[in-house]
Every structure is written in C-alpha cells, then in structure tokens.
Design a protein around this motif. Structure first.
Motif, PDB file in Angstrom:
ATOM      1  N   ASN A 154       5.098   3.361  -7.617  1.00  0.00           N
ATOM      2  CA  ASN A 154       4.190   2.421  -8.158  1.00  0.00           C
ATOM      3  C   ASN A 154       4.123   1.875  -9.607  1.00  0.00           C
ATOM      4  OD1 ASN A 154       2.969   6.183  -8.540  1.00  0.00           O
ATOM      5  ND2 ASN A 154       2.576   4.220  -6.625  1.00  0.00           N
ATOM      6  N   LEU A 155       5.700   2.043 -10.318  1.00  0.00           N
ATOM      7  CA  LEU A 155       5.521   0.896 -11.520  1.00  0.00           C
ATOM      8  C   LEU A 155       5.940  -0.373 -10.239  1.00  0.00           C
ATOM      9  CD1 LEU A 155       6.640   2.892 -14.229  1.00  0.00           C
ATOM     10  CD2 LEU A 155       4.929   2.245 -14.408  1.00  0.00           C
ATOM     11  N   ALA A 156       7.086  -0.099  -9.721  1.00  0.00           N
ATOM     12  CA  ALA A 156       7.532  -1.255  -8.928  1.00  0.00           C
ATOM     13  C   ALA A 156       6.870  -2.010  -8.628  1.00  0.00           C
ATOM     14  CB  ALA A 156       8.989  -0.410  -8.211  1.00  0.00           C
ATOM     15  N   ALA A 157       5.612  -1.277  -8.147  1.00  0.00           N
ATOM     16  CA  ALA A 157       4.381  -1.879  -7.481  1.00  0.00           C
ATOM     17  C   ALA A 157       3.794  -2.606  -8.278  1.00  0.00           C
ATOM     18  CB  ALA A 157       3.516  -1.262  -6.134  1.00  0.00           C
ATOM     19  N   VAL A 158       3.846  -2.492  -9.586  1.00  0.00           N
ATOM     20  CA  VAL A 158       2.784  -2.752 -10.422  1.00  0.00           C
ATOM     21  C   VAL A 158       3.490  -3.968 -10.823  1.00  0.00           C
ATOM     22  CG1 VAL A 158       1.617  -2.485 -12.446  1.00  0.00           C
ATOM     23  CG2 VAL A 158       1.187  -1.014 -11.139  1.00  0.00           C
ATOM     24  N   ALA A 159       4.425  -4.009 -11.404  1.00  0.00           N
ATOM     25  CA  ALA A 159       6.044  -4.793 -12.079  1.00  0.00           C
ATOM     26  C   ALA A 159       5.667  -5.764 -11.184  1.00  0.00           C
ATOM     27  CB  ALA A 159       7.267  -3.740 -11.817  1.00  0.00           C
ATOM     28  N   LEU A 160       5.781  -5.928  -9.691  1.00  0.00           N
ATOM     29  CA  LEU A 160       5.337  -6.965  -8.450  1.00  0.00           C
ATOM     30  C   LEU A 160       4.659  -7.331  -8.524  1.00  0.00           C
ATOM     31  CD1 LEU A 160       7.713  -5.305  -5.126  1.00  0.00           C
ATOM     32  CD2 LEU A 160       8.481  -7.609  -6.480  1.00  0.00           C
ATOM     33  N   ALA A 161       3.125  -6.977  -8.431  1.00  0.00           N
ATOM     34  CA  ALA A 161       2.247  -7.437  -8.959  1.00  0.00           C
ATOM     35  C   ALA A 161       2.071  -8.692 -10.144  1.00  0.00           C
ATOM     36  CB  ALA A 161       1.242  -6.679  -8.820  1.00  0.00           C
ATOM     37  N   MET A 162       2.622  -7.809 -11.057  1.00  0.00           N
ATOM     38  CA  MET A 162       2.404  -8.641 -12.297  1.00  0.00           C
ATOM     39  C   MET A 162       3.292  -9.994 -12.411  1.00  0.00           C
ATOM     40  SD  MET A 162       2.363  -5.911 -15.441  1.00  0.00           S
ATOM     41  CE  MET A 162       1.431  -4.930 -15.405  1.00  0.00           C
ATOM     42  N   GLY A 163       4.419  -9.722 -11.496  1.00  0.00           N
ATOM     43  CA  GLY A 163       5.579 -11.143 -11.680  1.00  0.00           C
ATOM     44  C   GLY A 163       4.741 -11.933 -10.920  1.00  0.00           C
ATOM     45  N   ALA A 164       4.471 -11.887  -9.904  1.00  0.00           N
ATOM     46  CA  ALA A 164       3.790 -12.711  -8.847  1.00  0.00           C
ATOM     47  C   ALA A 164       1.917 -13.047  -9.585  1.00  0.00           C
ATOM     48  CB  ALA A 164       3.415 -11.461  -7.317  1.00  0.00           C
ATOM     49  N   ALA A 165       1.517 -12.342  -9.846  1.00  0.00           N
ATOM     50  CA  ALA A 165       0.611 -12.889 -10.714  1.00  0.00           C
ATOM     51  C   ALA A 165       1.047 -13.782 -11.807  1.00  0.00           C
ATOM     52  CB  ALA A 165      -0.720 -12.015 -11.629  1.00  0.00           C
ATOM     53  N   GLY A 202       1.129  -1.289  -0.451  1.00  0.00           N
ATOM     54  CA  GLY A 202      -0.465  -0.260   0.171  1.00  0.00           C
ATOM     55  C   GLY A 202       0.867   0.996   0.152  1.00  0.00           C
ATOM     56  N   ALA A 203       1.864   1.271   0.211  1.00  0.00           N
ATOM     57  CA  ALA A 203       2.628   2.357   1.205  1.00  0.00           C
ATOM     58  C   ALA A 203       3.302   3.079  -0.885  1.00  0.00           C
ATOM     59  CB  ALA A 203       3.821   2.022   1.678  1.00  0.00           C
ATOM     60  N   TRP A 204       3.572   1.626  -1.097  1.00  0.00           N
ATOM     61  CA  TRP A 204       4.094   2.309  -2.383  1.00  0.00           C
ATOM     62  C   TRP A 204       3.234   2.567  -3.574  1.00  0.00           C
ATOM     63  CZ3 TRP A 204       8.333  -1.658  -4.788  1.00  0.00           C
ATOM     64  CH2 TRP A 204       9.345  -2.204  -3.642  1.00  0.00           C
ATOM     65  N   VAL A 205       1.910   2.109  -3.281  1.00  0.00           N
ATOM     66  CA  VAL A 205       0.674   2.381  -4.035  1.00  0.00           C
ATOM     67  C   VAL A 205       0.758   3.252  -3.421  1.00  0.00           C
ATOM     68  CG1 VAL A 205      -1.365   1.400  -4.436  1.00  0.00           C
ATOM     69  CG2 VAL A 205       0.237  -0.050  -4.469  1.00  0.00           C
ATOM     70  N   GLY A 206       0.762   4.208  -2.875  1.00  0.00           N
ATOM     71  CA  GLY A 206      -0.223   5.606  -2.752  1.00  0.00           C
ATOM     72  C   GLY A 206       0.757   6.236  -2.447  1.00  0.00           C
ATOM     73  N   ALA A 207       2.469   6.260  -2.775  1.00  0.00           N
ATOM     74  CA  ALA A 207       3.343   7.355  -2.866  1.00  0.00           C
ATOM     75  C   ALA A 207       3.455   7.893  -4.341  1.00  0.00           C
ATOM     76  CB  ALA A 207       4.584   6.458  -2.845  1.00  0.00           C
ATOM     77  N   PRO A 208       3.656   9.498  -4.062  1.00  0.00           N
ATOM     78  CA  PRO A 208       3.355  10.215  -5.354  1.00  0.00           C
ATOM     79  C   PRO A 208       4.664   9.965  -5.681  1.00  0.00           C
ATOM     80  CG  PRO A 208       4.014  12.006  -3.349  1.00  0.00           C
ATOM     81  CD  PRO A 208       3.405  10.049  -2.741  1.00  0.00           C
ATOM     82  N   SER A 209       5.663   8.226  -6.136  1.00  0.00           N
ATOM     83  CA  SER A 209       6.662   8.682  -6.940  1.00  0.00           C
ATOM     84  C   SER A 209       6.289   7.567  -7.986  1.00  0.00           C
ATOM     85  CB  SER A 209       7.719   7.594  -6.465  1.00  0.00           C
ATOM     86  OG  SER A 209       8.533   7.314  -7.152  1.00  0.00           O
ATOM     87  N   LEU A 210       6.368   7.990  -9.337  1.00  0.00           N
ATOM     88  CA  LEU A 210       6.314   7.156 -10.766  1.00  0.00           C
ATOM     89  C   LEU A 210       6.849   5.464 -10.258  1.00  0.00           C
ATOM     90  CD1 LEU A 210       4.302   6.955 -13.162  1.00  0.00           C
ATOM     91  CD2 LEU A 210       6.768   7.848 -14.235  1.00  0.00           C
ATOM     92  N   GLY A 211       8.567   5.756 -10.113  1.00  0.00           N
ATOM     93  CA  GLY A 211       9.130   4.414  -9.663  1.00  0.00           C
ATOM     94  C   GLY A 211       8.598   3.506  -8.488  1.00  0.00           C
TER      95      GLY A 211
END
Lengths: 359, 348
Positions: B117-128, B106-115
């Motif tokens: 955010n993209l890291a969180a999305v990438a991790l989610a995609m990798g795990a999925a 949640g912290a990464w997703v809510g942070a105002p940093s594109l990097g």
C-alpha cells in the motif's frame, strides 16, 4: 447634446463609435428584430453584464483595485429582490423595498471592506476579498430558509412585468407585446441610465483623483489627497452599481440562486470582459460584455459544428467539444492580456489615431 | 572605552575595539504560543477529551497538507514577487495523476499488505510531483515569465492559466467526480483509549513533518537555501553578487509546484474524491494561510496552516455554519495584531 450626455467622454475613434452605435440600436430594437426567447434572453444578459462590468471597471480600471468580492454585491442585489418578493408577496412595493434593503446592505459591507483596505496592501486585499466572497457563497447556500439554499428562490414579478400581462391584442411589428417585453425595456432604460451615471462619475474631478491614485498613490497622498477616503468611496460606488445590476437580473430571470449570481465563474467572466474590452475605459465594458455574452451562447454552436467535423479523432474531439468552450475563452484571455494590453477599445482607438498624419 | 577616546584625542593610532558577542536574534515564540492556545481553548469548548484528540489530529493532518501546498506558494511570492493565483492547477493535476496511478496499481492498493500500500501511495506521490513539477516549468515559461513585475497582470494571467488548466483536466480525465479510495491497510483508525485517530491522518502528519524538516534543512543548512533566503530579503543584492537568480526562480517555482502536486495527492486521499474544482477550492484556504503566516516565511506558513486546520476542524464540530467565516475571522484578527502576517519576512 450628445457630448453632454456622454459627459464629454467621446469614443474618440470612428470604429468604436460605430460599434457602440450598432450595439445601442441593436439592443433597443432587440425584441422586434431578433425574435425568440433565446435572443431576448441573450440581449437582457448583455444589459445586465454591461452595468456589472462597467461598475467593476470603475474599481479596477480607474482606481486600480483588484477585488474578487464583486459578485457578492451582485448576489446581494439579486437576493434582495428575490427575498422581498417571496416574503412580502409580489408587487412593485416588494421590489422597491428589496432593492432599497439590498443597497443598504451593500453600502454597509463595502464600507467595511473598503475601510479594512486601510491596513493591508493590494495583494492582501485581493486575497481577502476572494476569501470573503467564497465564504458569502457558502453562507448563502447554507441559510436555506432565507435564501432557498442551493435551489434558490423563484418568485413572481409585479403584474405589469410578468409574461402573462398582454395589454395590446394586436401584435406590434409582428411580436406580441407582453410583460416580458416591458421588463426588457425596463432593463434597457435602467442599464442606459446607470451606464451614463457611471460615465458622469468617472469624468468628474472625483474620477480624475481615482485615476491619479491608480497611477501613483504615493504621489497622490503627497499632493494631499486622502487616498483611503477615495478608495473606500470607489469601493462603495462600485458595489452599489453591482447591487443594482443584480436587482435587474433578478427581475429578468424571476429566479435567484447561488449559481446565477455568486459563483466564482461569474467573477472570472467579469475579469475576462474587463481585460478583453479594455480596462480604464467604460466603453470597453460595453463591447466586451456584448462579445462575451454572444460567445457564451453562440460559440458553443460553433464548437458543436467543429466537434461533429472532428468526430472520432481521440483527443481533438474532446478539445473542440462544445462543453470546453471555457478552455478557448481562457486561452483567448491569456493571449489578450499579452497582445491587447489596452483591450479592444485601446486597439480600436490606436487604429484610428494611426491614420492621422503627424503634425 | 576611555583608552580609545584618549588615543583618538591624542592623535595616535586608535586600537581596534574589543570584539563583543553579537546578540542572538530572539526567536519569536508568540505565534507558536497562539497555536498552543487555540488548541488548549478547544478542549473546554468541545467537552470530551477523546473528541478533542480526534479533532486535533484531524486539524493537524489537514493543516500539514495545506502547509505542503502553501509552502511553495509563499516562497514563490517571497522570492520572485509573483502572485500565482493559479497554484490550484498544480494541486488538481497532482490529485488526478494519483487517481490514474492508484487506479492502475489496483492490485497493490487492494492488497492487505502495508508495504505494498505504502509503495503504491509513494509511487503516486512521486508521479504527481514529477507531473506537477513539469507543468510548473511550462507554466512559468509560458504564463508567468512575460509578466514579471506587473502584479495586476500576474493576477489576471495566472487565473486565466488556472481556467485553462482546469479545462484541460476535464478534457483528459472527464468532468465528473472521481473516487480516490484509500488503500486497504490505511483505512480505519487507531484507538487511543476513547479517541479514534484515523491511520491516514497519522501518515499525513508524518509526511508533513518530513517535508517541513526537509524544507527547513534545505533553507537553513545548504547554500541553495541560503541563496533563496537572501533572495527573499533582497533580490537585487544577490544578483549583484554574481548569482544567477533566474535559475533560482525557476528552481523554486518548479519545487513549489511539485510540492503542490504532492499536497494535491494527499488532499485527494483525505477527501477520497477528486473533482476538477479541487484546485479552486483549496486556493482560498492556501491564500488565507499565507496571508496569516506572512508572505515569504516558511515557519509562518507552517503556523498559519496548523491554525487554519485546527480552526476549521473545531468550528466544523462546534458550529458548522460558520466554518469558513471562522477562518476569515482568524485572518482578520491576526492582521489586526500583525499587519504583515505572523512572521513578516519580505519588506513588500
């Protein structure tokens, strides 16, 4: 006489015959022997599903066509009665007109879908019917001024079929006879008639041709049989019977909605029943429907018992929770496709024939 | 030519024929033209160019997400002749894993940093992708392998597998709808003049194009891809040449389910909610796409997915009531033009 009634398609197994006899007798005396509205509702649902699944067996088991549009015709029948009773006012005339219009629409649609199966192969056909059924379900919930949208349509039955109609003052065998009981027996005799009609169809030369097409359609074509015509006819007949089953359901529930008739869940239930009961044997539809509807209504009670026994155990209590009965049914489905390739009917027949000494 | 005949007539040795240039197979551009035509016809029907740009971007994004999901399915059918009606289960698991992962980060997703955010999305995609791939392997062994070659049983069993999968999701995550909110920096839209183009859709298009490029590269430039394409055309021949085609099957199935998991994550972020029925909902769309594209063809799947995405968005704007029917109408129209799909590959 029984042979002629059953179109010479006997159960050929004393266990199967016994089971069928039990089912027929049980359903015939259900209002008096199993009192209470839940039990009567279960019995009525069994009757509707017997006709619905038998009509699907005609298509899948006897002709070998996998179609996911069956619930669409089921829904057309139910909505036909509902819309007619709502628009034209309740009464026998409305019901008859509704059923007639629904049958005509089913005929037209199934003809269209059947002729389209000319161009495409079996796998395409299955996927296309899946898409068409999904689209029809969306359409039914969107045309809310005609079909009542997501809420569905509630309507009244003709006078002598409505629950408030009580012709006899004294209770018969301990049960007050009212319109609900009349509706039940209307369903019973209609279902019996439709089922015997289906037996007649599959045991006729037409039925034999369908089975030939199922086994090897290239050979059937080579023998001069126009497979397109027979496949389309099978489609049409199956749709008409499903439409009739839908009308019966609407009469019983006095309500029609997209969830009761058009949902994919019902299509999966039909598939489950056909596979578990036995494809290519209409009796499989009878046995399968009875078992399935019983499971649907009483398995949850069984699971509830199991859930209270396992309360507190973190994951297992969730798995045995009564809401997850579909999980167990799905597992049963997968297992029965492996181990009961010819369904319960096939197993019962094999059981009987094993005992005969080889000649 | 006359020397050859003369030589043959005289009974002497026949000289080898001159090597002629092998004619290159003509690339079939008509389906791509159809795609461009649909996009072009949309413009006058919609009216304003800015709305058209928004809708086209939305259509491309949706189409590419569907392509990611459907590409695996079409390869599985083309190569293995397996009708997997339960592909939706991988989509659903992918989406739910994303819910868990992004909920945990949640912290990464809510942070105002594109990097971040993209890291969180990438991790989610990798795990999925990992989870969906693993489930795909289990699915292949338990559900699909025993019924190779029997289409009817495959349809029934894979549907049964999907029911079981959906119920397991309800057991693990609960039956109610769960929210999958977009990360902070991916919300909102770019403004191109008058047209608003959502940032997430741009990301989806980029990821979709990367997957397409990767798939085409693997299929056309590597040995594994060559084997897959050969197997799609003639499985027995590849087997008789000595290759372990079963391993290839398992690999393709697992890759297909991993891609479906990725697609599930992206679909969940596109809709911003996930329900256990997400698999069944997308199932219908992906079947339409692979029928339009032609079973077994990746390029056909791509064109079909974009067509479906564009149609869905244009008709959703113009006439919402006929949105789903428009896709079926498109499928019927294309089947009347080419009965085996846009780019027929297999001879099944």
């Amino acid at each position: 006489m029984i042979r002629r009634l059953l179109s010479h398609d006997l159960p050929r197994s004393r266990w199967l015959a016994l089971a069928l006899l039990l089912i027929v007798v049980g359903l015939a005396v259900a209002p008096f022997v199993f009192p209470g509205s839940k039990a009567l509702g279960v019995a009525a649902k069994m009757l509707v599903f017997i006709v619905l699944v038998a009509s699907y067996d005609l298509l899948l088991g006897y002709t070998g066509i996998v179609s996911f549009a069956h619930t669409m015709f089921f829904g057309i029948g139910a909505y036909g009665v509902a819309v007619a009773s709502t628009r034209l006012g309740e009464g026998v005339a409305a019901v008859v007109i509704g059923v007639a219009v629904a049958l005509l629409i089913s005929l037209a649609l199934s003809l269209l879908i059947g002729l389209f199966s000319l161009r495409v192969k079996a796998i395409f056909y299955a996927m296309i019917t899946l898409a068409v059924a999904a689209a029809f379900q969306t359409l039914a919930s969107q045309l809310s001024d005609v079909t009542g949208g997501e809420d569905g349509l509630t309507f009244k039955n003709p006078a002598w079929l409505s629950p408030s109609f009580e012709p006899f003052e004294t209770p018969l065998f301990g049960v007050t006879v009212d319109g609900k009981i009349f509706t039940y027996y209307l369903l019973f005799f209609a279902a019996a008639l439709l089922f015997l009609l289906l037996l007649r169809i599959v045991n006729s030369p037409f039925g034999r041709v369908l089975q030939a097409i199922r086994e090897n359609d290239f050979r059937a074509e080579a023998l001069g049989i126009r497979t397109v015509v027979y496949r389309t006819l099978s489609n049409v007949l199956s749709a008409l019977f499903a439409c009739a089953a839908g009308a019966l359901l609407a009469l019983w529930l006095r309500y029609t909605g997209p969830d009761t008739t058009l949902s994919l869940e019902i299509m999966l239930d039909i598939l489950l029943i056909v596979v578990i009961g036995g494809m290519g044997t209409l009796y499989g539809a009878v046995i399968g429907s009875v078992l399935f509807v019983l499971a649907q209504n009483y398995l949850q009670d069984l699971l509830r018992f199991g859930a209270t026994a396992l309360e507190g155990v973190p994951v297992f209590s969730n798995i045995v929770s009564p809401d997850r009965w579909l999980l167990w049914l799905g597992v049963l489905f997968v297992l029965s496709v492996y181990h009961f390739p010819s369904g319960i009917v096939g197993r019962l027949r094999a059981l009987t024939h094993q005992r005969r000494p080889p000649t | 030519m006359t020397d050859v005949r003369a030589a043959a007539a005289s009974g002497g040795p026949v000289p080898a024929p001159l090597p002629m240039a092998i004619p290159k197979a003509q690339f079939d551009w008509r389906p791509l033209a159809l795609l461009a035509a649909v996009a072009a016809i949309g413009l006058p029907l919609i009216g304003s160019p800015s709305t058209w740009v928004t809708l086209t971007m939305a259509g491309l994004a949706m189409g590419l997400i569907i392509f990611i999901i459907a590409s695996g399915l079409t390869l599985v059918f083309g190569l293995m002749d397996v009708l997997n009606f339960g592909h939706g289960v991988f989509i659903a698991f992918g989406a739910y894993v994303a819910v868990s992962v992004m909920g945990g980060l949640g912290a990464w997703v809510g942070a105002p940093s594109l990097g971040l955010n993209l890291a969180a999305v990438a991790l989610a995609m990798g795990a999925a992708m990992l989870v969906a791939g693993g489930i795909g392997y289990a699915f292949e062994r338990i559900v699909v392998r025993p019924v190779y070659g029997q289409h009817l049983k495959q349809i029934l069993i894979t549907m049964g597998g999907m029911i079981v999968g959906e119920e397991l999701i309800k057991v693990i995550w609960g039956p109610q709808q769960q929210a999958l909110p977009l990360p902070e920096m991916l919300r909102g839209a770019f403004l191109l003049g008058d047209a608003a183009v959502e940032k997430y859709r741009v990301l989806a298009v980029l990821i979709g194009l990367v997957v397409l490029a990767a798939l085409l590269w693997v299929l056309n430039r590597t040995k594994v891809g060559l084997l897959v394409r050969a197997g799609v055309q003639d499985r027995e021949m590849v087997e008789s040449l000595g290759y372990r085609i079963e391993r290839l099957f398992i690999g393709v199935f697992v890759t297909g389910s991993a891609l479906a998991g990725l697609g599930g994550v992206m679909w969940g972020l596109y809709q911003q909610t996930v329900t256990p029925l997400i698999g069944a909902q997308v199932n219908v769309l992906i079947f339409i796409v692979i029928i339009i594209g032609g079973l077994g063809s990746t390029l056909g799947c791509f064109v079909g997915a974009l067509l479906v995405g564009l149609m869905a968005n244009y008709t959703g704007f113009l006439a919402p009531k006929v949105a789903l029917f428009s896709n079926i109408g498109l499928m019927v129209a294309i089947l009347l033009w080419r009965p085996k799909g846009l780019y027929p590959v297999t001879n099944r």
